[in-house]
Design a protein around this motif. Structure first.
Motif, PDB file in Angstrom:
ATOM      1  N   GLN A   1     -12.294  -9.868  18.750  1.00 16.94           N
ATOM      2  CA  GLN A   1     -12.512  -9.013  19.916  1.00 16.94           C
ATOM      3  C   GLN A   1     -13.642  -9.525  20.806  1.00 16.94           C
ATOM      4  N   ARG A   2     -14.420 -10.500  20.306  1.00 15.37           N
ATOM      5  CA  ARG A   2     -15.604 -10.951  21.033  1.00 15.37           C
ATOM      6  C   ARG A   2     -15.517 -12.396  21.503  1.00 15.37           C
ATOM      7  N   VAL A   3     -14.402 -13.059  21.246  1.00 17.11           N
ATOM      8  CA  VAL A   3     -14.264 -14.447  21.657  1.00 17.11           C
ATOM      9  C   VAL A   3     -13.409 -14.520  22.914  1.00 17.11           C
ATOM     10  N   SER A   4     -13.406 -15.699  23.515  1.00 16.63           N
ATOM     11  CA  SER A   4     -12.632 -15.871  24.748  1.00 16.63           C
ATOM     12  C   SER A   4     -11.135 -15.889  24.447  1.00 16.63           C
ATOM     13  N   GLY A   5     -10.353 -15.803  25.496  1.00 20.26           N
ATOM     14  CA  GLY A   5      -8.906 -15.688  25.341  1.00 20.26           C
ATOM     15  C   GLY A   5      -8.267 -16.880  24.667  1.00 20.26           C
ATOM     16  N   TRP A   6      -8.696 -18.111  25.051  1.00 23.87           N
ATOM     17  CA  TRP A   6      -8.045 -19.290  24.487  1.00 23.87           C
ATOM     18  C   TRP A   6      -8.416 -19.480  23.014  1.00 23.87           C
ATOM     19  N   VAL A   7      -9.652 -19.099  22.644  1.00 27.04           N
ATOM     20  CA  VAL A   7     -10.042 -19.170  21.232  1.00 27.04           C
ATOM     21  C   VAL A   7      -9.232 -18.166  20.416  1.00 27.04           C
ATOM     22  N   LYS A   8      -9.055 -16.975  20.952  1.00 27.20           N
ATOM     23  CA  LYS A   8      -8.264 -15.949  20.271  1.00 27.20           C
ATOM     24  C   LYS A   8      -6.827 -16.413  20.095  1.00 27.20           C
ATOM     25  N   THR A   9      -6.283 -17.084  21.094  1.00 22.95           N
ATOM     26  CA  THR A   9      -4.911 -17.595  20.997  1.00 22.95           C
ATOM     27  C   THR A   9      -4.791 -18.657  19.909  1.00 22.95           C
ATOM     28  N   LEU A  10      -5.749 -19.565  19.852  1.00 17.45           N
ATOM     29  CA  LEU A  10      -5.717 -20.615  18.832  1.00 17.45           C
ATOM     30  C   LEU A  10      -5.827 -20.030  17.426  1.00 17.45           C
ATOM     31  N   VAL A  11      -6.719 -19.058  17.279  1.00 13.97           N
ATOM     32  CA  VAL A  11      -6.881 -18.436  15.957  1.00 13.97           C
ATOM     33  C   VAL A  11      -5.615 -17.700  15.551  1.00 13.97           C
ATOM     34  N   ASN A  12      -4.974 -17.005  16.492  1.00 11.57           N
ATOM     35  CA  ASN A  12      -3.739 -16.288  16.174  1.00 11.57           C
ATOM     36  C   ASN A  12      -2.617 -17.258  15.804  1.00 11.57           C
ATOM     37  N   ILE A  13      -2.562 -18.396  16.482  1.00  8.69           N
ATOM     38  CA  ILE A  13      -1.555 -19.408  16.134  1.00  8.69           C
ATOM     39  C   ILE A  13      -1.791 -19.922  14.718  1.00  8.69           C
TER      40      ILE A  13
ATOM     41  N   LEU B   1      -3.315 -18.321  12.304  1.00  4.07           N
ATOM     42  CA  LEU B   1      -3.010 -17.236  11.361  1.00  4.07           C
ATOM     43  C   LEU B   1      -1.507 -17.126  11.129  1.00  4.07           C
ATOM     44  N   VAL B   2      -0.735 -17.174  12.211  1.00  5.31           N
ATOM     45  CA  VAL B   2       0.714 -17.058  12.063  1.00  5.31           C
ATOM     46  C   VAL B   2       1.268 -18.254  11.305  1.00  5.31           C
ATOM     47  N   ALA B   3       0.719 -19.446  11.559  1.00  5.40           N
ATOM     48  CA  ALA B   3       1.196 -20.646  10.859  1.00  5.40           C
ATOM     49  C   ALA B   3       0.919 -20.558   9.364  1.00  5.40           C
ATOM     50  N   SER B   4      -0.283 -20.098   8.994  1.00  5.58           N
ATOM     51  CA  SER B   4      -0.600 -19.971   7.574  1.00  5.58           C
ATOM     52  C   SER B   4       0.202 -18.851   6.926  1.00  5.58           C
ATOM     53  N   TRP B   5       0.449 -17.781   7.669  1.00  7.62           N
ATOM     54  CA  TRP B   5       1.232 -16.659   7.148  1.00  7.62           C
ATOM     55  C   TRP B   5       2.689 -17.064   6.917  1.00  7.62           C
ATOM     56  N   GLY B   6       3.216 -17.903   7.808  1.00  6.93           N
ATOM     57  CA  GLY B   6       4.605 -18.320   7.687  1.00  6.93           C
ATOM     58  C   GLY B   6       4.828 -19.504   6.761  1.00  6.93           C
ATOM     59  N   MET B   7       3.775 -20.063   6.210  1.00  9.90           N
ATOM     60  CA  MET B   7       3.932 -21.218   5.319  1.00  9.90           C
ATOM     61  C   MET B   7       4.615 -20.794   4.018  1.00  9.90           C
ATOM     62  N   PRO B   8       5.619 -21.531   3.564  1.00  7.42           N
ATOM     63  CA  PRO B   8       6.268 -21.203   2.281  1.00  7.42           C
ATOM     64  C   PRO B   8       5.266 -21.210   1.141  1.00  7.42           C
ATOM     65  N   ILE B   9       5.432 -20.296   0.211  1.00  4.78           N
ATOM     66  CA  ILE B   9       4.445 -20.114  -0.848  1.00  4.78           C
ATOM     67  C   ILE B   9       4.342 -21.348  -1.732  1.00  4.78           C
ATOM     68  N   VAL B  10       5.456 -22.044  -1.943  1.00 11.37           N
ATOM     69  CA  VAL B  10       5.417 -23.240  -2.788  1.00 11.37           C
ATOM     70  C   VAL B  10       4.592 -24.336  -2.123  1.00 11.37           C
ATOM     71  N   VAL B  11       4.700 -24.444  -0.801  1.00  9.65           N
ATOM     72  CA  VAL B  11       3.897 -25.437  -0.071  1.00  9.65           C
ATOM     73  C   VAL B  11       2.417 -25.083  -0.177  1.00  9.65           C
ATOM     74  N   ALA B  12       2.094 -23.814  -0.005  1.00  8.82           N
ATOM     75  CA  ALA B  12       0.696 -23.392  -0.111  1.00  8.82           C
ATOM     76  C   ALA B  12       0.145 -23.657  -1.513  1.00  8.82           C
ATOM     77  N   ILE B  13       0.941 -23.404  -2.538  1.00 10.23           N
ATOM     78  CA  ILE B  13       0.500 -23.656  -3.910  1.00 10.23           C
ATOM     79  C   ILE B  13       0.249 -25.139  -4.126  1.00 10.23           C
ATOM     80  N   THR B  14       1.114 -25.984  -3.598  1.00  7.10           N
ATOM     81  CA  THR B  14       0.946 -27.438  -3.734  1.00  7.10           C
ATOM     82  C   THR B  14      -0.347 -27.896  -3.076  1.00  7.10           C
ATOM     83  N   ILE B  15      -0.658 -27.356  -1.893  1.00  3.95           N
ATOM     84  CA  ILE B  15      -1.894 -27.727  -1.197  1.00  3.95           C
ATOM     85  C   ILE B  15      -3.115 -27.301  -2.005  1.00  3.95           C
TER      86      ILE B  15
END
Length: 332
Positions: free
Chosen positions: A131-143, A145-159
């Motif tokens: 809520q306190r960062v600029s718009g482009w930083v918020k967009t990058l962080v949301n991207i 977050l969505v990328a890590s959330w959508g990562m398959p669990i087996v890939v995350a476990i391997t990493i």
């Protein structure tokens, strides 16, 4: 004028009840009544396919689980050499009388509780920061977050397995760069405490994005006027959060915490795959413990009993959630 005529003249004329239905006040009978009943049935008709699918997908396995938990069902019964035998509550008696089961229950509850607390605290901090960062930083962080959330669990476990590897783990190398620390060759899974801590980090890492996105949406609904009024009254940042932001977000926090408890108590692939499909006793949670009893020991009835007890435990969590939501509704 006669007395009868006088009495009749003094009686005021009957007034017609302006309510629908005339003097009785009852709603008129007719096609309008039937239409309202038909309209009430429309939502159920729309929900019918979904309810039927849920009954087929979840209903039969649950019924089968309950049936198995009250039977003696092993390899002979699985291959049809013997018929299943009804044993009443014997399976539950054996499970509840096993000290190992209670050790696993305590470990699972502590694991889920710690993971939920970390998830909610980190999610809230990140959501407030966004809520306190600029718009482009918020967009990058949301991207991210969505990328890590959508990562398959087996890939995350391997990493995570690579990051915490004994010989080639990047975390051991990074920690060894600190003065006075030598973590080269350190085995994080030599003890159950450290190993479960690594698995917990994996669970939290996968759950934080959902919490952050949901809380960020909730924070947009906090009236700025209330925050400004609290600041004018002398409240600091913590006071504004405690007395303004937190009460407004309470329904969302209760929902997220309950869902997190259910998900974290049902953790299976993170433990199962991380330990090479054979979790050691100190890594067993209720899900993997039930799996081992059913498919490693081939005692399907005890595995079903453990799974059913887990379901009952989760139903208790859901009951607490519903009670809290009802209290919030009454206050509002």
């Amino acid at each position: 004028m006669s007395a009868a005529e006088t009495t009749t003249a003094k009686v005021p004329p009957a007034r017609r009840d302006p309510r629908p239905g005339g003097e009785s006040g009852k709603p008129p009978k007719g096609p309008g009544r039937k239409r309202s009943a038909g309209q009430a049935a429309v939502p159920w008709a729309l929900l019918a396919p979904c309810l039927l699918a849920l009954a087929l997908v979840l209903g039969y396995p649950l019924v089968r689980l309950v049936t198995l938990s009250f039977q003696k069902f092993g390899q002979p019964q699985l291959w049809g050499f013997k018929d299943p035998e009804s044993v009443g509550f014997d399976n539950f008696t054996k499970v509840l009388g096993d000290n190992e089961f209670w050790t696993v229950v305590v470990r699972t509850v502590l694991f889920a509780f710690t993971a939920v607390v970390l998830t909610m605290v980190l999610g809230m901090l990140i959501a407030l920061l966004l809520q306190r960062v600029s718009g482009w930083v918020k967009t990058l962080v949301n991207i991210a977050l969505v990328a890590s959330w959508g990562m398959p669990i087996v890939v995350a476990i391997t990493i995570f397995k690579w990051m915490f590897d004994t010989d080639f783990g990047v975390l051991n190398w990074l920690l060894s760069q600190l003065p006075g620390m030598d973590m080269i060759g350190h085995n994080w899974f030599a003890s159950g405490t450290q190993g479960l801590a690594v698995i917990m980090l994996l669970v939290v890492w996968g759950a934080v994005p959902f919490v952050v996105i949901t809380l960020s949406a909730g924070l947009t609904q906090v009236p700025k006027e209330l925050e400004e009024a609290a600041r004018l009254d002398g409240a600091g940042a913590w006071g504004v959060f405690r007395h303004v932001t937190l009460p407004i977000l309470k329904p969302i926090i209760v929902m997220l915490a309950t869902l997190s408890v259910i998900w974290d108590m049902g953790v299976f692939p993170q433990v199962f795959v991380m330990r090479g499909n054979h979790p050691e006793p100190e890594f067993q949670l209720l899900t993997t413990y039930s799996y081992d009893k059913a498919f490693v020991v081939n005692d399907y009835s005890q595995g079903a009993a453990i799974a059913l007890l887990t379901v009952l435990l989760l139903l208790g969590v859901i009951a607490v959630y519903m009670r809290q939501m009802l209290k919030i509704g009454e206050v509002e």
